[in-house]
Design an enzyme around this catalytic site. Structure first.
Site, short mmCIF file in Angstrom:
data_model
loop_
_atom_site.label_atom_id
_atom_site.label_comp_id
_atom_site.label_asym_id
_atom_site.label_seq_id
_atom_site.Cartn_x
_atom_site.Cartn_y
_atom_site.Cartn_z
N THR A 34 0.87 -1.17 0.00
CA THR A 34 0.00 0.00 0.00
C THR A 34 0.91 1.23 0.00
OG1 THR A 34 0.00 0.26 2.39
CG2 THR A 34 -1.65 -1.26 1.46
N ALA A 81 -1.34 -4.19 8.33
CA ALA A 81 -2.52 -3.44 8.78
C ALA A 81 -2.53 -2.08 8.13
CB ALA A 81 -2.48 -3.27 10.31
N SER A 83 -2.60 1.50 9.45
CA SER A 83 -2.11 1.84 10.79
C SER A 83 -2.27 3.30 11.21
CB SER A 83 -0.62 1.47 10.88
OG SER A 83 0.15 2.37 10.10
N THR A 132 -1.84 -3.19 19.23
CA THR A 132 -1.54 -1.84 19.72
C THR A 132 -2.17 -1.57 21.07
OG1 THR A 132 -2.00 0.49 19.26
CG2 THR A 132 -3.50 -1.07 18.29
N ASP A 133 -1.59 -0.62 21.80
CA ASP A 133 -2.19 -0.21 23.09
C ASP A 133 -3.49 0.58 22.88
OD1 ASP A 133 -1.10 2.19 22.12
OD2 ASP A 133 0.06 2.63 23.93
N GLU A 134 -3.72 1.07 21.63
CA GLU A 134 -4.91 1.90 21.39
C GLU A 134 -6.21 1.13 21.57
OE1 GLU A 134 -4.96 4.63 18.19
OE2 GLU A 134 -2.82 5.05 18.33
N TYR A 158 -9.59 3.16 13.51
CA TYR A 158 -8.37 2.32 13.51
C TYR A 158 -8.34 1.39 14.71
CZ TYR A 158 -3.58 1.07 14.72
OH TYR A 158 -2.46 0.37 15.11
N LYS A 162 -8.50 -2.73 15.03
CA LYS A 162 -7.45 -3.55 15.66
C LYS A 162 -8.03 -4.37 16.82
CE LYS A 162 -3.56 -3.74 14.96
NZ LYS A 162 -2.75 -4.60 14.04
N LEU A 198 3.69 11.36 13.85
CA LEU A 198 4.17 12.59 14.49
C LEU A 198 5.69 12.81 14.38
CD1 LEU A 198 3.55 15.14 16.19
CD2 LEU A 198 4.02 13.75 18.21
N GLY A 292 -12.19 12.98 18.41
CA GLY A 292 -12.15 11.80 19.30
C GLY A 292 -10.77 11.49 19.83
P1 NAD Z 1 2.74 0.66 8.45
O1 NAD Z 1 1.49 1.34 8.02
O2 NAD Z 1 4.03 1.39 8.40
O3 NAD Z 1 2.95 -0.67 7.58
C1 NAD Z 1 1.91 -1.57 7.32
C2 NAD Z 1 2.38 -2.53 6.23
O4 NAD Z 1 1.30 -3.46 5.97
C3 NAD Z 1 2.68 -1.84 4.90
O5 NAD Z 1 3.90 -2.34 4.37
C4 NAD Z 1 1.50 -2.21 4.01
O6 NAD Z 1 1.83 -2.27 2.63
C5 NAD Z 1 1.13 -3.57 4.57
N1 NAD Z 1 -0.28 -3.93 4.31
C6 NAD Z 1 -1.38 -3.15 4.50
N2 NAD Z 1 -2.49 -3.83 4.16
C7 NAD Z 1 -2.09 -5.07 3.77
C8 NAD Z 1 -2.78 -6.23 3.32
N3 NAD Z 1 -4.11 -6.24 3.19
N4 NAD Z 1 -2.05 -7.32 3.02
C9 NAD Z 1 -0.70 -7.32 3.12
N5 NAD Z 1 0.00 -6.25 3.53
C10 NAD Z 1 -0.68 -5.13 3.86
O7 NAD Z 1 2.45 0.12 9.90
P2 NAD Z 1 3.45 -0.07 11.14
O8 NAD Z 1 3.51 1.21 11.89
O9 NAD Z 1 4.69 -0.72 10.67
O10 NAD Z 1 2.58 -1.08 12.03
C11 NAD Z 1 2.74 -2.50 11.86
C12 NAD Z 1 1.79 -3.20 12.83
O11 NAD Z 1 2.10 -2.82 14.15
C13 NAD Z 1 0.32 -2.83 12.61
O12 NAD Z 1 -0.44 -3.99 12.80
C14 NAD Z 1 0.03 -1.81 13.70
O13 NAD Z 1 -1.31 -1.84 14.08
C15 NAD Z 1 0.94 -2.30 14.80
N6 NAD Z 1 1.42 -1.27 15.76
C16 NAD Z 1 2.00 -0.12 15.29
C17 NAD Z 1 2.51 0.79 16.21
C18 NAD Z 1 3.18 2.07 15.77
O14 NAD Z 1 3.50 2.92 16.62
N7 NAD Z 1 3.45 2.28 14.48
C19 NAD Z 1 2.42 0.53 17.59
C20 NAD Z 1 1.81 -0.66 18.01
C21 NAD Z 1 1.34 -1.56 17.08
O1 DAU Z 2 -0.21 3.74 20.36
C1 DAU Z 2 0.18 2.94 19.27
C2 DAU Z 2 -0.25 3.61 17.99
O2 DAU Z 2 0.64 4.70 17.77
C3 DAU Z 2 -0.25 2.67 16.78
O3 DAU Z 2 -1.21 1.66 16.99
C4 DAU Z 2 -0.59 3.44 15.50
O4 DAU Z 2 -0.47 2.57 14.38
C5 DAU Z 2 0.41 4.57 15.36
O5 DAU Z 2 0.10 5.35 14.22
C6 DAU Z 2 0.40 5.45 16.60
O6 DAU Z 2 -0.87 6.14 16.72
P1 DAU Z 2 -0.96 7.68 17.19
O7 DAU Z 2 -2.22 8.25 16.71
O8 DAU Z 2 -0.64 7.80 18.64
O9 DAU Z 2 0.31 8.24 16.37
P2 DAU Z 2 0.54 9.61 15.57
O10 DAU Z 2 1.99 9.66 15.23
O11 DAU Z 2 -0.44 9.78 14.46
O12 DAU Z 2 0.22 10.71 16.66
C7 DAU Z 2 0.94 10.76 17.89
C8 DAU Z 2 0.34 11.88 18.72
O13 DAU Z 2 0.68 13.12 18.10
C9 DAU Z 2 -1.17 11.82 18.79
O14 DAU Z 2 -1.58 12.28 20.07
C10 DAU Z 2 -1.62 12.81 17.71
C11 DAU Z 2 -0.50 13.84 17.71
N1 DAU Z 2 -0.21 14.48 16.43
C12 DAU Z 2 -0.03 13.68 15.33
C13 DAU Z 2 0.23 14.24 14.10
C14 DAU Z 2 0.40 13.36 12.88
C15 DAU Z 2 -0.07 15.85 16.33
O15 DAU Z 2 -0.20 16.57 17.34
N2 DAU Z 2 0.22 16.41 15.12
C16 DAU Z 2 0.35 15.66 13.99
O16 DAU Z 2 0.57 16.23 12.90
#
Ligand code: NAD
Ligand code: DAU
Length: 356
Positions: A34, A81, A83, A132-134, A158, A162, A198, A292
């Site tokens: 994606t 996922a 994400s 995720t913790d969310e 999201y 999850k 972020l 939200g």
């Molecule tokens: P990301 O969005 O960077 O990567 C997701 C990957 O999944 C991409 O490479 C995408 O191409 C692939 N993908 C999406 N839909 C697909 C499908 N239908 N089939 C096969 N591949 C597909 O996400 P990330 O931040 O690397 O997160 C990875 C996992 O960890 C997710 O399940 C997310 O919920 C979880 N997670 C993320 C965080 C975080 O802070 N980023 C924290 C806790 C848990």
């Molecule tokens: O807690 C785990 C989660 O962390 C994962 O499950 C998600 O996949 C991952 O995207 C992340 O979610 P958040 O929504 O916490 O991450 P994000 O980086 O989007 O935002 C972090 C915090 O910063 C959140 O409180 C929103 C805020 N934010 C985010 C963006 C993109 C801003 O204030 N400004 C911004 O431009």
């Protein structure tokens, strides 16, 4: 070998790179590519026979069944996922399709494969679901951190998708006996993080002289974990986690967003000072809040430490410095991700489904 789904994304790619740096056990990497999937993340594995990449969807039952049959993995690790919370607010459809329907189909394919295994590989097989913790919802300031028995109260499309996937994984264990493990982790940061989230957004916007958008009052709290520590936790849970159990993973590192913004600005002031002597924090721009928006997440990671001996290796100070340094050292990666040029790179390098 192991099958990793979503291994071209941020955490999945870090996991695959770390895995192959420490082990010769091959990785079959199934990723739909994606907008968030980027094969450039895995460029250092080009020509490495231990890494087999397949572009495809976890919800494509025929493809997944064929891959399982052909490669006979001992474990499936599901990172795939949608994400990003903000994208889920604008368009929840893809989140339900991949995170719920896709996970269900993957579970079905894996169940059929697992049931057909001989006794020993069947007993050793694991399905590890990365979550995720969310899913636990939002905490009040004085509330105790999330433990594994905290009720699920997801608040965004999201996190609801999850939480649904976590329930499906649990049900496939209870109903069919599939040997599952689930990890629920806090916010990751580090190399290869797509600049819609972020921390990487702050870095690339700051360097480009653009505004640094802070949602609402900037006092929302997240727990931050360096991505390599998340990868080591997943390896440890795969190795020694008790079947059917959930393990929370976190950095014991709660911080309000505005503190993160100031930390990134201060590091950039030190490592890439503006020529005119101005500070990056002057680019901070408070904007309308996320609908939200969860106020606070906090992870109690004592179970994984107590049972499996896992603790994060990085502090926030060491991890965020490494992260900023990585972005400064990799301007081409950032430029390609932003321009979409990496998709052309994929076409040029990999015309078929599979590599090498
Ligand atoms: P990301 O969005 O960077 O990567 C997701 C990957 O999944 C991409 O490479 C995408 O191409 C692939 N993908 C999406 N839909 C697909 C499908 N239908 N089939 C096969 N591949 C597909 O996400 P990330 O931040 O690397 O997160 C990875 C996992 O960890 C997710 O399940 C997310 O919920 C979880 N997670 C993320 C965080 C975080 O802070 N980023 C924290 C806790 C848990
Ligand atoms: O807690 C785990 C989660 O962390 C994962 O499950 C998600 O996949 C991952 O995207 C992340 O979610 P958040 O929504 O916490 O991450 P994000 O980086 O989007 O935002 C972090 C915090 O910063 C959140 O409180 C929103 C805020 N934010 C985010 C963006 C993109 C801003 O204030 N400004 C911004 O431009």
């Amino acid at each position: 070998m192991i099958l990793v789904t979503g291994g071209a994304g941020f955490i999945g790619a870090n996991f695959v790179l770390d895995w192959l740096a420490q082990s010769d056990e091959p990785v079959l990497n199934l990723d739909k590519l994606t907008y968030a999937g980027n094969l450039e993340n895995l460029a250092s594995l080009q020509g490495d026979a231990r890494h087999v990449f397949v572009q495809g969807d976890i919800g494509d039952a025929a493809l997944v069944a064929q891959l399982l049959e052909q490669h006979q993995p001992r474990a499936v690790l599901n990172f795939a996922a949608e994400s990003h919370v903000d994208r889920s607010i604008h368009g929840p459809e893809d989140f339900i399709q991949t995170n719920v329907v896709g996970t269900m189909r993957l579970l079905q394919s894996v169940r059929a494969y697992w049931q057909g295994l001989a006794e020993a590989p069947r007993a050793a097989f694991r399905f590890l679901h990365v979550s995720t913790d969310e899913v636990y919802g939002s905490l009040a300031p004085a509330e105790a951190a999330f433990t594994e028995i905290h009720k699920l109260e997801p608040n965004s499309p999201y996190s609801a998708s999850k939480a649904a996937s976590d329930h499906l994984v649990r049900a496939w264990h209870h109903t069919y006996g599939l040997p599952v493990l689930t990890t629920n982790c806090s916010n990751n940061y580090g190399p290869l993080h797509f600049p819609e989230k972020l921390i990487p957004l702050l870095i690339v916007n700051a360097l480009a002289g653009k505004p640094l958008p802070v949602y609402g009052d900037g006092l929302q709290v997240r727990d931050w974990l360096y991505v390599k520590d998340h990868c080591s936790a997943i390896r440890r849970v795969l190795e020694a986690g008790r079947v059917g159990e959930i393990y929370n993973v976190g950095g014991w590192n709660e911080k309000p967003n505005i503190e993160i913004v100031h930390t990134v600005c201060a590091l950039l002031d030190e490592l890439r000072p503006n020529g005119d002597g101005t500070h990056y924090k002057t680019q901070i721009n408070y904007v309308q809040d996320r609908p939200g928006h969860d106020r606070r997440y906090a992870i109690d990671a004592s179970k994984i430490e107590r049972e499996l001996g896992w603790k994060p290796a990085e502090t926030f100070e060491t991890g965020i410095r490494k992260t900023v340094q990585w972005y400064l050292a990799n301007p081409d990666w950032v430029a390609h991700v932003q321009s979409g040029a990496y998709r052309e790179w994929v076409q040029t390098q990999y015309s078929g489904h599979e590599t090498p």
